[in-house]
Design a protein around this motif. Structure first.
Motif, PDB file in Angstrom:
ATOM      1  N   GLY A  49       6.366  -4.046  10.306  1.00  0.00           N
ATOM      2  CA  GLY A  49       5.212  -3.245   9.933  1.00  0.00           C
ATOM      3  C   GLY A  49       4.787  -2.298  11.033  1.00  0.00           C
ATOM      4  O   GLY A  49       5.556  -1.462  11.487  1.00  0.00           O
ATOM      5  N   GLN A  50       3.571  -2.458  11.511  1.00  0.00           N
ATOM      6  CA  GLN A  50       2.994  -1.501  12.446  1.00  0.00           C
ATOM      7  C   GLN A  50       3.405  -1.747  13.894  1.00  0.00           C
ATOM      8  O   GLN A  50       3.255  -0.854  14.728  1.00  0.00           O
ATOM      9  CB  GLN A  50       1.470  -1.545  12.329  1.00  0.00           C
ATOM     10  CG  GLN A  50       0.975  -1.123  10.956  1.00  0.00           C
ATOM     11  CD  GLN A  50      -0.520  -1.285  10.811  1.00  0.00           C
ATOM     12  OE1 GLN A  50      -1.175  -1.879  11.656  1.00  0.00           O
ATOM     13  NE2 GLN A  50      -1.062  -0.759   9.736  1.00  0.00           N
ATOM     14  N   GLY A  51       3.863  -2.932  14.231  1.00  0.00           N
ATOM     15  CA  GLY A  51       4.214  -3.221  15.613  1.00  0.00           C
ATOM     16  C   GLY A  51       5.363  -4.197  15.712  1.00  0.00           C
ATOM     17  O   GLY A  51       5.783  -4.793  14.710  1.00  0.00           O
ATOM     18  N   ARG A  52       5.879  -4.365  16.909  1.00  0.00           N
ATOM     19  CA  ARG A  52       7.014  -5.243  17.176  1.00  0.00           C
ATOM     20  C   ARG A  52       6.606  -6.267  18.221  1.00  0.00           C
ATOM     21  O   ARG A  52       6.363  -5.933  19.383  1.00  0.00           O
ATOM     22  CB  ARG A  52       8.206  -4.405  17.666  1.00  0.00           C
ATOM     23  CG  ARG A  52       9.346  -5.234  18.215  1.00  0.00           C
ATOM     24  CD  ARG A  52      10.091  -5.935  17.105  1.00  0.00           C
ATOM     25  NE  ARG A  52      11.070  -6.871  17.665  1.00  0.00           N
ATOM     26  CZ  ARG A  52      10.956  -8.184  17.648  1.00  0.00           C
ATOM     27  NH1 ARG A  52       9.880  -8.735  17.095  1.00  0.00           N
ATOM     28  NH2 ARG A  52      11.877  -8.965  18.144  1.00  0.00           N
ATOM     29  N   VAL A  53       6.479  -7.536  17.799  1.00  0.00           N
ATOM     30  CA  VAL A  53       6.070  -8.619  18.693  1.00  0.00           C
ATOM     31  C   VAL A  53       7.303  -9.388  19.150  1.00  0.00           C
ATOM     32  O   VAL A  53       8.169  -9.728  18.334  1.00  0.00           O
ATOM     33  CB  VAL A  53       5.073  -9.570  17.993  1.00  0.00           C
ATOM     34  CG1 VAL A  53       4.705 -10.737  18.905  1.00  0.00           C
ATOM     35  CG2 VAL A  53       3.817  -8.807  17.597  1.00  0.00           C
ATOM     36  N   VAL A  54       7.384  -9.661  20.452  1.00  0.00           N
ATOM     37  CA  VAL A  54       8.508 -10.408  21.001  1.00  0.00           C
ATOM     38  C   VAL A  54       7.998 -11.558  21.864  1.00  0.00           C
ATOM     39  O   VAL A  54       6.872 -11.532  22.361  1.00  0.00           O
ATOM     40  CB  VAL A  54       9.435  -9.521  21.863  1.00  0.00           C
ATOM     41  CG1 VAL A  54      10.069  -8.426  21.045  1.00  0.00           C
ATOM     42  CG2 VAL A  54       8.685  -8.941  23.062  1.00  0.00           C
ATOM     43  N   ILE A  55       8.842 -12.593  22.006  1.00  0.00           N
ATOM     44  CA  ILE A  55       8.639 -13.582  23.075  1.00  0.00           C
ATOM     45  C   ILE A  55       9.159 -12.913  24.334  1.00  0.00           C
ATOM     46  O   ILE A  55      10.342 -12.601  24.444  1.00  0.00           O
ATOM     47  CB  ILE A  55       9.400 -14.882  22.774  1.00  0.00           C
ATOM     48  CG1 ILE A  55       8.898 -15.515  21.471  1.00  0.00           C
ATOM     49  CG2 ILE A  55       9.261 -15.864  23.935  1.00  0.00           C
ATOM     50  CD1 ILE A  55       9.768 -16.649  20.968  1.00  0.00           C
ATOM     51  N   ASN A  56       8.273 -12.692  25.297  1.00  0.00           N
ATOM     52  CA  ASN A  56       8.621 -11.855  26.444  1.00  0.00           C
ATOM     53  C   ASN A  56       8.961 -12.659  27.700  1.00  0.00           C
ATOM     54  O   ASN A  56       9.725 -12.210  28.541  1.00  0.00           O
ATOM     55  CB  ASN A  56       7.459 -10.904  26.737  1.00  0.00           C
ATOM     56  CG  ASN A  56       7.894  -9.674  27.494  1.00  0.00           C
ATOM     57  OD1 ASN A  56       8.848  -9.019  27.105  1.00  0.00           O
ATOM     58  ND2 ASN A  56       7.198  -9.360  28.569  1.00  0.00           N
ATOM     59  N   GLU A  57       8.388 -13.854  27.806  1.00  0.00           N
ATOM     60  CA  GLU A  57       8.614 -14.707  28.977  1.00  0.00           C
ATOM     61  C   GLU A  57       8.119 -16.103  28.641  1.00  0.00           C
ATOM     62  O   GLU A  57       7.178 -16.258  27.865  1.00  0.00           O
ATOM     63  CB  GLU A  57       7.860 -14.152  30.193  1.00  0.00           C
ATOM     64  CG  GLU A  57       8.076 -14.927  31.481  1.00  0.00           C
ATOM     65  CD  GLU A  57       7.342 -14.319  32.678  1.00  0.00           C
ATOM     66  OE1 GLU A  57       7.519 -14.840  33.792  1.00  0.00           O
ATOM     67  OE2 GLU A  57       6.583 -13.344  32.491  1.00  0.00           O
ATOM     68  N   TYR A  58       8.759 -17.137  29.213  1.00  0.00           N
ATOM     69  CA  TYR A  58       8.226 -18.486  29.050  1.00  0.00           C
ATOM     70  C   TYR A  58       8.604 -19.344  30.251  1.00  0.00           C
ATOM     71  O   TYR A  58       9.630 -19.126  30.905  1.00  0.00           O
ATOM     72  CB  TYR A  58       8.695 -19.121  27.739  1.00  0.00           C
ATOM     73  CG  TYR A  58      10.153 -19.537  27.675  1.00  0.00           C
ATOM     74  CD1 TYR A  58      10.523 -20.886  27.784  1.00  0.00           C
ATOM     75  CD2 TYR A  58      11.163 -18.607  27.474  1.00  0.00           C
ATOM     76  CE1 TYR A  58      11.856 -21.268  27.706  1.00  0.00           C
ATOM     77  CE2 TYR A  58      12.489 -18.987  27.388  1.00  0.00           C
ATOM     78  CZ  TYR A  58      12.829 -20.324  27.512  1.00  0.00           C
ATOM     79  OH  TYR A  58      14.144 -20.715  27.438  1.00  0.00           O
TER      80      TYR A  58
END
Length: 511
Positions: free
Chosen positions: A19-28
């Motif tokens: 949709g309007q944005g792209r969410v990622v797991i960026n660090e853990y």
């Protein structure tokens, strides 16, 4: 037993529509540093844009527990969302530079599938054999992002029943071992105490074991190049008569097999408020042909485009503008300076002429001279006029590059040069006259000139029409270029110098 259940429960996960944005797991961080509590393990989410994403009722899981994000949680573009086991991660536990406030505390949120231990392993299995997957699901159990340190992931528990958060979210039941998930492999090396796993650059596909954990901030991996790179060119910068704006993005990679078809989301600032919100227009697209992405028929206005590969990573975001067909505006940025850094605060000042033409002024910041975000916002009073001096004091941060974004009352945008707080460079007036011009133009870059300059002049179609070198005398502060031979129309001139942080760019009209 699980092998037999596969036939009874065959759920094929697909990457969900972003949709309007792209969410990622960026660090853990799966194993807390020595001296830090087990509950300082964390998972950092990041919205690469171009617009906001409602991550309410999204589910984070490592296969044994699930954590449900509260309903109607809006993650803005460029914003981090930190999930951990305590409210504040002390300096050195979540981020080496500062204490970090957590967005969601899984120990106290009443949003988990069960009680996550606060000692020993905690959420993740400790030690070199710890190899649990990290999966982010949307409310309908579509995969948003999924990664694992090694392809041989730790076996998950039996079915997980997610929290309803007091009826605000729908409870879901799943077992990761029975699901075909397209995992991204983080790294192939063993875990270590106090090491997070981080994308090389925010949004990239490549991961490393990172000793300088950076929760709630851009990843530290500055010494490593991105997996692929992008170059945006505005092939038509204005909307004039029947001619619309156009851009072309060149994708640079050693191999395009896993990169194309390239996905993108194009955002248009429909309400012209310099913000990309849910009220703006978003268009998703796919380009199947390496190595360029061409987008045409763009009307005048402000745009933001986010690109990502079929693996839903290698993200890159560009802001750009298509201008209306109009004359060059008289507003000038007369100065822009970083004054000082003191008591964890940074001070700036700038002067602008013809402020009666100005609607808003944004002071923008960046860590890496790209992906600028707003650090200070000012709306100009309608009664203001003439030349005015402004100032701003903002909290000190990792950002070292700054610029001004000035929105005029007709919707057009102008930018200052970029200054760095790690140098003494300041930006002063860059002027061009007369405008419109007939026989020649005089340019004053606003700073003492080096002995050697070069210039390039482009037309509206972004075609180079002239270029040359200039030899500047001592104590010379301006120079003249002949333009009598150019056809009537709009032009943009770039002045280059090895001493300048970036080229000086000015527009003019040939009469």
């Amino acid at each position: 037993m699980k092998k037999f259940l596969i036939l009874a429960l065959l759920i094929l996960f697909q990457f969900c529509s972003f949709g309007q944005g792209r969410v990622v797991i960026n660090e853990y961080l799966p194993w807390a540093s020595s001296g830090c509590n087990t509950t300082t393990e964390f998972v950092e989410l990041y919205n690469f844009g171009p617009g906001p994403v409602n991550i309410g009722c999204y589910i984070l899981t490592e296969g044994d527990f699930s954590i449900t994000i509260p309903s109607n949680t809006i993650l803005q573009p460029g914003q981090y969302y930190l999930i951990s086991g305590q409210d504040i991660l002390p300096k050195g536990c979540g981020n080496l530079d500062s204490a970090v406030h957590v967005s969601l505390n899984w120990t106290t949120c009443n949003c988990t599938s069960g009680t996550i231990p606060t000692n020993n392993d905690g959420l993740f299995t400790d030690g070199g054999n710890g190899n649990e997957q990290v999966v982010l699901l949307d409310p309908n159990l579509n995969v948003v992002d999924a990664l694992v340190r090694d392809p041989s992931a730790t076996e998950a528990s039996a079915f997980i029943q997610t929290s309803t958060l007091n009826g605000n979210c729908t409870s879901r039941s799943f077992d990761l071992d029975l699901i075909n998930i397209p995992y991204e492999t983080a790294v192939g090396q063993s875990t270590g105490r106090g090491n997070s796993f981080a994308r090389i650059i925010d949004g990239d596909c490549k991961w490393i074991k990172e000793s300088t954990q950076s929760a709630n901030a851009p990843n530290y991996s500055l010494g490593d190049a991105a997996s692929i790179s992008y170059e945006l060119t505005i092939t038509n910068s204005m909307e004039c008569n029947n001619s619309k704006g156009a851009i072309s993005i060149n994708v640079i990679a050693t191999s395009y097999t896993d990169i194309f078809p390239m996905n993108y989301t194009l955002a248009y600032d429909a309400d012209n408020n310099q913000l990309f919100s849910s009220s703006d227009q978003y268009t998703s697209g796919v380009d199947n042909t390496p190595s360029r992405i061409d987008i045409n028929d763009l009307k005048a206005g402000n745009y933001r485009i986010t690109l990502f590969t079929p693996q839903a990573c290698n993200s890159k975001t560009f802001d750009f503008q298509i201008l209306e067909c109009s004359t060059v505006l008289p507003v000038h940025i007369l100065s822009f300076k970083h004054l000082k850094t003191e008591d964890n605060k940074q001070s700036f000042s700038w002067a602008i002429s013809e402020v009666e033409s100005v609607r808003t002024i944004l002071l923008e910041q960046s860590n890496h001279n790209s992906g600028f975000t707003t650090a200070f916002h000012q709306t100009i009073d309608d009664r203001s006029s003439g030349t005015q001096t402004f100032s701003a004091v903002i909290p000190a941060s990792e950002a070292r590059f700054f610029r001004l974004r000035i929105t005029l009352k007709n919707g057009n945008v102008i930018y200052s040069g970029i200054i760095s707080t790690h140098s003494s460079i300041s930006v002063t007036a860059s002027k061009l006259w007369p405008n419109p011009a007939k026989g020649s133009i005089t340019i004053q870059p606003g700073t003492p000139l080096p002995s050697q300059l070069s210039y390039k002049i482009y037309n509206l179609q972004n075609s180079l029409v002239e270029q040359g070198d200039l030899h500047i005398g001592s104590n010379q502060y301006n120079f003249t270029l002949p333009v009598h031979h150019l056809s009537k129309g709009f032009y943009q001139v770039f002045i280059y110098s090895v001493d300048n942080f970036k080229p000086i760019s000015l527009r003019f009209v040939k009469d």
